[in-house]
Design a protein around this motif. Sequence first.
Motif, PDB file in Angstrom:
ATOM      1  N   UNK A 102      -7.525  11.974  29.017  1.00  0.00           N
ATOM      2  CA  UNK A 102      -6.254  12.377  29.629  1.00  0.00           C
ATOM      3  C   UNK A 102      -5.630  13.608  28.986  1.00  0.00           C
ATOM      4  N   UNK A 103      -6.092  13.943  27.790  1.00  0.00           N
ATOM      5  CA  UNK A 103      -5.469  15.050  27.079  1.00  0.00           C
ATOM      6  C   UNK A 103      -4.207  14.661  26.342  1.00  0.00           C
ATOM      7  N   UNK A 104      -3.852  13.369  26.356  1.00  0.00           N
ATOM      8  CA  UNK A 104      -2.662  12.910  25.639  1.00  0.00           C
ATOM      9  C   UNK A 104      -2.832  13.140  24.143  1.00  0.00           C
ATOM     10  N   UNK A 105      -1.708  13.357  23.459  1.00  0.00           N
ATOM     11  CA  UNK A 105      -1.744  13.560  22.015  1.00  0.00           C
ATOM     12  C   UNK A 105      -0.737  12.631  21.340  1.00  0.00           C
ATOM     13  N   UNK A 106      -0.915  12.464  20.027  1.00  0.00           N
ATOM     14  CA  UNK A 106       0.036  11.688  19.246  1.00  0.00           C
ATOM     15  C   UNK A 106       0.013  10.200  19.554  1.00  0.00           C
ATOM     16  N   UNK A 107       1.217   9.595  19.534  1.00  0.00           N
ATOM     17  CA  UNK A 107       1.336   8.148  19.714  1.00  0.00           C
ATOM     18  C   UNK A 107       0.805   7.691  21.065  1.00  0.00           C
ATOM     19  N   UNK A 108       0.972   8.531  22.093  1.00  0.00           N
ATOM     20  CA  UNK A 108       0.480   8.165  23.422  1.00  0.00           C
ATOM     21  C   UNK A 108      -1.047   8.058  23.423  1.00  0.00           C
TER      22      UNK A 108
ATOM     23  N   UNK B 129      -7.631   4.435   2.678  1.00  0.00           N
ATOM     24  CA  UNK B 129      -6.688   4.955   3.666  1.00  0.00           C
ATOM     25  C   UNK B 129      -6.695   6.480   3.607  1.00  0.00           C
ATOM     26  N   UNK B 130      -6.845   7.111   4.768  1.00  0.00           N
ATOM     27  CA  UNK B 130      -6.848   8.578   4.843  1.00  0.00           C
ATOM     28  C   UNK B 130      -5.830   9.024   5.882  1.00  0.00           C
ATOM     29  N   UNK B 131      -5.051  10.053   5.579  1.00  0.00           N
ATOM     30  CA  UNK B 131      -4.059  10.534   6.554  1.00  0.00           C
ATOM     31  C   UNK B 131      -4.722  11.175   7.769  1.00  0.00           C
ATOM     32  N   UNK B 132      -4.147  10.924   8.932  1.00  0.00           N
ATOM     33  CA  UNK B 132      -4.590  11.540  10.188  1.00  0.00           C
ATOM     34  C   UNK B 132      -3.366  12.224  10.777  1.00  0.00           C
ATOM     35  N   UNK B 133      -3.445  13.525  10.981  1.00  0.00           N
ATOM     36  CA  UNK B 133      -2.255  14.272  11.399  1.00  0.00           C
ATOM     37  C   UNK B 133      -2.011  14.235  12.895  1.00  0.00           C
TER      38      UNK B 133
ATOM     39  N   UNK C 142     -10.661   2.259  11.618  1.00  0.00           N
ATOM     40  CA  UNK C 142      -9.582   2.099  12.597  1.00  0.00           C
ATOM     41  C   UNK C 142      -8.551   3.179  12.315  1.00  0.00           C
ATOM     42  N   UNK C 143      -7.957   3.743  13.360  1.00  0.00           N
ATOM     43  CA  UNK C 143      -6.828   4.658  13.191  1.00  0.00           C
ATOM     44  C   UNK C 143      -5.600   3.986  13.785  1.00  0.00           C
ATOM     45  N   UNK C 144      -4.557   3.882  12.985  1.00  0.00           N
ATOM     46  CA  UNK C 144      -3.328   3.200  13.418  1.00  0.00           C
ATOM     47  C   UNK C 144      -2.116   4.032  13.041  1.00  0.00           C
ATOM     48  N   UNK C 145      -0.987   3.705  13.657  1.00  0.00           N
ATOM     49  CA  UNK C 145       0.264   4.352  13.258  1.00  0.00           C
ATOM     50  C   UNK C 145       0.617   3.887  11.845  1.00  0.00           C
ATOM     51  N   UNK C 146       1.338   4.728  11.136  1.00  0.00           N
ATOM     52  CA  UNK C 146       1.673   4.449   9.741  1.00  0.00           C
ATOM     53  C   UNK C 146       2.304   3.060   9.571  1.00  0.00           C
TER      54      UNK C 146
ATOM     55  N   UNK D  89       0.845  -1.192   0.000  1.00  0.00           N
ATOM     56  CA  UNK D  89       0.000   0.000   0.000  1.00  0.00           C
ATOM     57  C   UNK D  89       0.882   1.244   0.000  1.00  0.00           C
ATOM     58  N   UNK D  90       0.315   2.366  -0.419  1.00  0.00           N
ATOM     59  CA  UNK D  90       1.065   3.615  -0.503  1.00  0.00           C
ATOM     60  C   UNK D  90       0.773   4.485   0.714  1.00  0.00           C
ATOM     61  N   UNK D  91       1.797   4.806   1.464  1.00  0.00           N
ATOM     62  CA  UNK D  91       1.652   5.703   2.613  1.00  0.00           C
ATOM     63  C   UNK D  91       2.733   6.766   2.558  1.00  0.00           C
ATOM     64  N   UNK D  92       2.453   7.904   3.176  1.00  0.00           N
ATOM     65  CA  UNK D  92       3.370   9.040   3.192  1.00  0.00           C
ATOM     66  C   UNK D  92       4.189   9.002   4.482  1.00  0.00           C
ATOM     67  N   UNK D  93       5.500   9.026   4.347  1.00  0.00           N
ATOM     68  CA  UNK D  93       6.373   8.968   5.518  1.00  0.00           C
ATOM     69  C   UNK D  93       6.204  10.167   6.445  1.00  0.00           C
ATOM     70  N   UNK D  94       5.620  11.241   5.951  1.00  0.00           N
ATOM     71  CA  UNK D  94       5.430  12.440   6.769  1.00  0.00           C
ATOM     72  C   UNK D  94       4.115  12.419   7.548  1.00  0.00           C
ATOM     73  N   UNK D  95       3.301  11.401   7.311  1.00  0.00           N
ATOM     74  CA  UNK D  95       2.010  11.288   8.005  1.00  0.00           C
ATOM     75  C   UNK D  95       2.149  10.249   9.114  1.00  0.00           C
ATOM     76  N   UNK D  96       1.929  10.633  10.370  1.00  0.00           N
ATOM     77  CA  UNK D  96       2.162   9.691  11.475  1.00  0.00           C
ATOM     78  C   UNK D  96       1.090   8.618  11.641  1.00  0.00           C
ATOM     79  N   UNK D  97      -0.167   8.956  11.306  1.00  0.00           N
ATOM     80  CA  UNK D  97      -1.277   8.026  11.511  1.00  0.00           C
ATOM     81  C   UNK D  97      -2.141   7.949  10.252  1.00  0.00           C
ATOM     82  N   UNK D  98      -2.853   6.828  10.128  1.00  0.00           N
ATOM     83  CA  UNK D  98      -3.800   6.674   9.030  1.00  0.00           C
ATOM     84  C   UNK D  98      -5.109   6.110   9.542  1.00  0.00           C
ATOM     85  N   UNK D  99      -6.196   6.594   8.945  1.00  0.00           N
ATOM     86  CA  UNK D  99      -7.489   5.949   9.188  1.00  0.00           C
ATOM     87  C   UNK D  99      -7.685   4.897   8.104  1.00  0.00           C
ATOM     88  N   UNK D 100      -7.939   3.680   8.533  1.00  0.00           N
ATOM     89  CA  UNK D 100      -8.242   2.580   7.624  1.00  0.00           C
ATOM     90  C   UNK D 100      -9.750   2.399   7.645  1.00  0.00           C
ATOM     91  N   UNK D 101     -10.401   2.635   6.512  1.00  0.00           N
ATOM     92  CA  UNK D 101     -11.856   2.511   6.434  1.00  0.00           C
ATOM     93  C   UNK D 101     -12.203   1.399   5.449  1.00  0.00           C
TER      94      UNK D 101
END
Length: 198
Positions: free
Chosen positions: A177-183, A166-170, A136-140, A63-75
């Motif tokens: 908890x207010x956590x952001x990103x990978x956490x 697949x859609x990019x999620x920034x 589902x939203x997962x890490x790239x 599959x094609x993913x962008x290295x600059x996008x940290x997360x993707x939504x898989x629908x």
Amino acid sequence: DASHSHAFRTSFMSSTTAIAAQLRPLSAFRASARRGCARGVAPTSRRVETIARAEQRTTVAPISVDDDVPFYQVRAMIRPWRLSGVIDALNKYGIRGLTTYAVHGAGVQIGTVERYAGSTFDESNANLVEKVVVEIVVVREQCQEVVDVIVDAAQTGEIGDGKIFLSPVHDIVRIRTGEVGAAAEKMAGGRSDMKAKA
């Protein structure tokens, strides 16, 4: 004589079986393995099977993913009666969070007919077919494996199996908890925990 004829037939059938096995798609072997499990034949190791899935890509190309996008939504839009199998496969893989909802739609190739529960859709009519969406939203880094898990569990080989988008999620924010990103993306007992224990 009869014994010679029997030996020839046995040899011919063995050769035919071997050739057919070489021509079967990888997904067919996995389907056989799943049927074996359903009959009570235990797999060698479910954990080894899921951890090694990265080496068993189901899609015909990466599959094609962008290295600059940290997360993707898989629908994934799939057949409703495949939903429980998809959820079970994702759970075994380590996906602990997903969303599902029912939709109606159609996307058919000219000259083919999609059938489900007595309904049909082709280019000559406007009947919409019931589908289920799994989001589902997962890490790239997990995208390819998650797509493979879904394809493997949802695929029948017939028109109407569905599609995956697949859609990019920034970024992601966990409200509690207010956590952001990978956490915020990480779920206890999820894929990263399974890999750490392997």
